[in-house]
Enzyme design. Structure first.
Site, PDB file in Angstrom:
ATOM      1  N   HIS A 217     -15.998   4.398  -4.926  1.00 26.66           N
ATOM      2  CA  HIS A 217     -15.136   5.560  -4.665  1.00 26.66           C
ATOM      3  C   HIS A 217     -15.236   6.567  -5.810  1.00 26.66           C
ATOM      4  CE1 HIS A 217     -12.473   3.370  -1.465  1.00 26.66           C
ATOM      5  NE2 HIS A 217     -13.772   3.290  -1.233  1.00 26.66           N
TER       6      HIS A 217
ATOM      7  N   ASN B  40     -10.728  -4.136  -1.060  1.00 23.98           N
ATOM      8  CA  ASN B  40     -10.631  -3.085  -2.063  1.00 23.98           C
ATOM      9  C   ASN B  40      -9.657  -3.436  -3.176  1.00 23.98           C
ATOM     10  OD1 ASN B  40     -12.372  -0.953  -1.622  1.00 23.98           O
ATOM     11  ND2 ASN B  40     -11.178  -0.195   0.126  1.00 23.98           N
TER      12      ASN B  40
ATOM     13  N   TYR C 280     -13.935  10.891  -2.221  1.00 22.39           N
ATOM     14  CA  TYR C 280     -12.804  10.454  -3.049  1.00 22.39           C
ATOM     15  C   TYR C 280     -12.664  11.294  -4.317  1.00 22.39           C
ATOM     16  CZ  TYR C 280     -12.227   6.328  -0.159  1.00 22.39           C
ATOM     17  OH  TYR C 280     -11.984   5.487   0.892  1.00 22.39           O
TER      18      TYR C 280
ATOM     19  N   CYS D 199     -19.192  -1.447   0.167  1.00 21.94           N
ATOM     20  CA  CYS D 199     -18.389  -0.308   0.593  1.00 21.94           C
ATOM     21  C   CYS D 199     -19.254   0.471   1.570  1.00 21.94           C
ATOM     22  CB  CYS D 199     -18.014   0.576  -0.591  1.00 21.94           C
ATOM     23  SG  CYS D 199     -17.097   2.060  -0.094  1.00 21.94           S
TER      24      CYS D 199
ATOM     25  N   ARG E 248       0.828  -1.211   0.000  1.00 19.35           N
ATOM     26  CA  ARG E 248       0.000   0.000   0.000  1.00 19.35           C
ATOM     27  C   ARG E 248       0.861   1.259   0.000  1.00 19.35           C
ATOM     28  NH1 ARG E 248      -4.870   1.622   4.208  1.00 19.35           N
ATOM     29  NH2 ARG E 248      -5.162   3.739   3.428  1.00 19.35           N
TER      30      ARG E 248
END
Lengths: 417, 417, 417, 417
Positions: free
Chosen positions: C195, C144, C238, C165, C90
């Site tokens: 998102h 995700n 987002y 989500c 990440r």
């Protein structure tokens, strides 16, 4: 260039040969290969073909073989004229529905369904051979029911093909003639399914002359013209089987009535006798009475458009592919396409006119069910197809009718017995 | 909260009042306003309504007026029960087609078409008044043919409305009962048009039990169960008019046959006599024989879903709006919707099953043509509509049939004469 | 009832367990099986889970195993919390794009693409095991990028699943709170991708209050509110990564900036230390700072809707299936669905509002290319995907960026090296 | 036959006249009417036109008038060459975006948007006059941005028109030349928007030679060919503005950089001086440097296809009408059409290739918003349009950019100030 005629023993073959002779310059065939399961007819037709080409002085090699895969070797075009079950099966298709008060017809109604069930497996077998032996060749199909065959080929064939019918071209030319209009200056919107097509709009020099065209066509039809006036579109003549079904069935009850198959069977016997005559070097006059006039012209036009990458508009049987709203992408339609070296590309049509939409959709559902029934060999789907057909009034009629039809076709449809 | 009943003099009104009483807690109506063109019936029904509410001890104010616009003032919900032409027109709808060998039915076939042609202008006039007087009110329509009315309202009404029919709910509950299944644990896919709907899939506890459900429904139908087995889906009982049309017509030829309208006319006369009895304080037993059971439940459920923003799934008549493939966006369908404060939102359905697709599309085309004919007052479109109907065999039948139907309706359809 | 947690060693697990405890009455889990590739974390989380359930006094059997197929035996629900590559991957996703002046984010932009490429094969492998071991179980996915994973599962998984989500639900609740509106009386139209969703319309008591809602949300956003006013819809937070990308990148250049992954890595280390404490019997306060609040609520709601056949509206990640115009049928969207025992059924939405349509379509194309790249293991498709992403300015940037991203992911993406 | 040139004072006019001379036999214009708001240029161009036609010995009457409605009387074809704001406005379109690091281009990006906002009202005013004065005439539009203008005309014009661009034909011919292929034997699939089109497939003699064609085109492009290889399709050269936007902007920062508008302004001044020379009787050599080569050929081909009802395939700007999936019916696309006496009929294309789909959809959304902004005169929609444009990085850039662009256009866009 090699052209293979599948069902080359057909009584239509001289019509095709005649067309090839007339277009030789543009379509110079090197080898014309006839293939058929009937050896006698094959022999007769190959002989006449040779004599016709010799008389025309054209250097076309005529070959014949019962071995389909061998015939396909090196083919550029494959032309199908087969008729599974021959005239006897056709006579069944035409006679049996009449007993139940339903239109008996070679391509429309229960008869057409039986013809489709007999023919689709043969056409898919041909396609299978083509995939292996001549994957780049084009199948130019004229075998009926042409629209249903096109859907079967389009969904399961895996080959290049064009599905044809000479009907729309001929009918449009006749309409324009009635209007006194030059085809080169006219635009006719045509849409529907095979033997279920409609001229929905007629323009001459950019002016909308649909109403006049409808009036002219209505008078030509020899039935009460009021319906066509109200409809506001010009149906293919086959639509009499739907809109005037009562009259059609009544006519068949008149004394002395013979079905078209019965008539053609007689004509064909005589035709074959004439074809066998070693003196005959051209298509005989009698062939006209066989029907299918204009057929060679349409077939040759398709081959020319492909070979010369013409990008020409032609009305053919093609998978819808989103060109017409309200019908699935993989349903065949009779539609204006641009035909070129890469095939037939439908011109976007849009929504069907409301007055003809429901009938086209209903018949399409029947056709797609018929394709599924043939591919799966399913009696259940065959019954769904028959019940989906707008000419079938009810389950009580459909049940015994399908029984009798399948029984009569058990020689040609393995799962029918 | 004010609820207006358009056609409040209907014999159904006590059914609705009974439903309102049972749901009063959730749906506390302040004013119930009955409006009708028939003053006598309005008086009788208002009286009974008052007595029923009084007996229930509910503080609902019952008002009545012949002035529709006044009735609509301050309305939250408008409920339509009108029947243009009354039972006499219905009897025509049922009797005339039979002369031509065609199913005579209040909502299906030529009879339903006439009912639509009589009713659409009245419903659009109501909508016009609502747009001006109570633009935020909801029309909860029960007037038949409910699907065609929904399409007319959706395309031309400009108001908020829900189109209802109690049929799907009742038939689904019966099917589940036959399976021994708890409705709360079952999922039934339902699709089609009004009185032309189908349960296409039945799940119980997530398991597909369609085959069993079809078997149970087929046996319930009292007709040869084989067709439903082959179809593999459960049609609304109205589909007997299509799949078994011959039997339906035959039955009407039995001696002593009376149409449903003829029966109801008699029942209604007796009902109205009973309603007028000042001792009567509840809906009489005889009302059951009038039909429409379950109707109040469905109507109240729709009002509750809207008022309490429930987001509940209900099968209603809604514009397709792209929920079903192969039908236009502005065509009405009978479909599962989520109903909340902002109306009925169709759940995406996708393509129709092939075995039922053609019939649904064909009837839809007829329905849309009927809406157009009513809106434009066009005899030409009416004929196109009739010819598009799958129950009409040919022009030769349609032509005199439409003449006779329009002649019989000249009092209610201005352009019919 | 057996619930399997794939990635059960996740720091989120206590959040889920807490949710299960709160809903135990409605969702009485018999066995909660944790599976993870990290044995240490699995041990720690299983311990805490057991202590939490014991404290709640619930008879839930907690099992754990590294053998996924064994874990899946008898499963009713499978819940995925895996993170392929962990926090280190990440951090790469967040750091590397920033070097090129591009937003670095876990799910959006090039980072999200890498996460998808790492994760899709793992999810499809899980689906493969589920097809064999527990074909009737439901995968409740929270891993995700949830929308892209949903598309991969929907097209290639062959299992029952719901893609979740918690974002839309939380953001909608916040908007309604700002309006002072009761969620039960509100209707919010939400549409987009994961998102990348938008509240396009907000109704309260049936009244359109979108403009007020936009104003309230715009002020909440802590960025120039003018853009949202002009847009006239409320984007998911987002969307700042798109509409205000410059500000987002600038922020990352401030001294002392740490990516979210870097922060979470630290929090997680501490969390795991706390989790291991045998005295801890509930989720620790620190878990809040980990994020994902509301996550258990959404996951439990989906399981309840399935189990109890609720037919409840929930915003989930589902294949479009024709619900939204302008996007393919097999593209995943974030959309209101009716969730019941047979899954999530999208409510027909129609055309996207023009002001947000292009961005949604562009990101969708990137997402679908990413799915293809992952499934085919194709560097070429990965480059097409990256170039299709609206945050990527040009080939000159994309080329070295993809090189670096793939190099950093070579441990987790076999074809990356 | 009367041909009107709207913007007849354009420096392009001699190019058109040259084309008309070459095709006179097929397109025998009786009257060529020039109309323009700039009297001086009109005079000069009319003079040169007369001399050119005289030299060619053709009996074409050349007329000129500043009165547009008078010019339109009796017109068969109207050809538009107008440029609202002239070269000064173009220079603004090209210079201002560069200040913000964004591509400055006449038709692409913020510049193209400004050109559209200036031009759409003028084109719709022309259409309004045509509807009244010459409703059967055809507008052959060449004014840029041609695709956006086509959408405006198609949705709001109410006239017959064909939207043109010479780009696709020229680029396809160049690609085939690179392949050594005869255009008559090739088939190239072309799709997209104006200045955003792609050759997606190249066949020669029915063989797929796309890969070779991509390779050849990539080398021709003078930019890193790797991207085009990966893309697998051949973009219009305008796509460099998207895929290599950084390089394009950098180039504009080189010392001595002049925008195309600045160059053309100089060339035009010299051209007009030459045009005024009474000795000049043909288009001067310098006109080549003005650009737009091949333009007359495309314009004349469209007029010929209409006049002679050719049914010829041409790539034009047409309303999609369902030919391309994923774009609305009323969005303009650059697509192969069959052009005949009744107009341009799109050939059904189907879904866009995934690698180019998102960009086309995103730019289309921007274009449709721009049409709306122009028609409504809405600054809000203009901002939505700009923000929807893929070349705009963020609100923080878009806000001052739009301010400056509108300020610079206040003379030509009434609502801009």
């Amino acid at each position: 260039m090699k052209l293979v005629v599948f069902g080359g023993g057909s009584s239509y073959t001289p019509e095709l040969v005649d067309g090839l002779i007339r277009c030789y310059e543009e379509l110079p065939v090197d080898e014309l290969c006839l293939t058929d399961t009937n050896a006698t007819r094959l022999e007769v037709l190959a002989g006449l073909t040779r004599r016709m080409l010799a008389k025309a002085g054209l250097p076309v090699r005529v070959t014949m073989t019962a071995d389909r895969r061998r015939a396909l070797e090196g083919a550029d075009f494959v032309h199908s004229l087969i008729r599974v079950g021959g005239m006897d099966a056709r006579i069944n298709d035409e006679r049996i529905p009449l007993k139940y008060g339903i239109v008996g017809q070679e391509t429309t109604g229960p008869g057409g369904m039986m013809k489709a069930l007999r023919t689709i497996p043969a056409m898919l077998a041909l396609a299978g051979d083509m995939r292996e032996v001549c994957p780049e060749a084009w199948l130019i199909n004229y075998t009926n029911p042409s629209g249903i065959i096109a859907e079967a080929l389009g969904r399961y064939g895996g080959i290049r093909f064009i599905g044809l019918c000479s009907g729309p071209k001929g009918w449009i030319e006749r309409i324009l003639q009635l209007l006194g209009a030059d085809p080169a200056r006219a635009n006719v919107d045509w849409i529907g399914l095979n033997h279920l097509g409609f001229a929905t709009r007629v323009y001459v020099d950019g002016q909308d002359r649909t109403a006049e065209a409808v009036e002219a066509a209505a008078k030509e039809w020899n039935i009460d013209p009021d319906w066509m006036r109200i409809l506001g579109a010009i149906p293919s003549t086959y639509l009499a089987n739907y809109y005037h079904r009562g009259l059609v069935v009544e006519k068949s009850r008149e004394p002395g009535f013979r079905t078209r198959g019965e008539q053609v069977k007689e004509i064909e016997a005589e035709l074959l006798r004439q074809y066998a005559d070693p003196e005959l070097v051209q298509k005989p006059e009698l062939l006209r009475r066989r029907g299918g006039g204009g057929y060679a012209e349409v077939a040759v036009a398709a081959m020319l458009a492909i070979r010369h990458n013409k990008g020409e508009r032609q009305i053919v049987q093609a998978l819808n592919g989103g060109a017409v709203d309200g019908l699935p992408e993989d349903a065949s339609v009779e539609i204006s396409c641009v035909v070129d070296r890469t095939g037939a590309h439908p011109i976007r049509y849009g929504p069907l006119p409301l007055a003809i939409r429901g009938l086209i959709q209903a018949v399409k559902a029947y056709e797609s069910l018929t394709v599924q029934a043939a591919v799966e060999g399913s009696r259940r789907l065959a019954m769904q197809a028959l019940m989906a057909h707008p000419l079938i009034p009810s389950w009580e009629v459909a049940k015994p009718l399908l029984e009798e039809l399948l029984a009569a076709n058990r020689h040609w449809i393995p799962w029918a017995s």
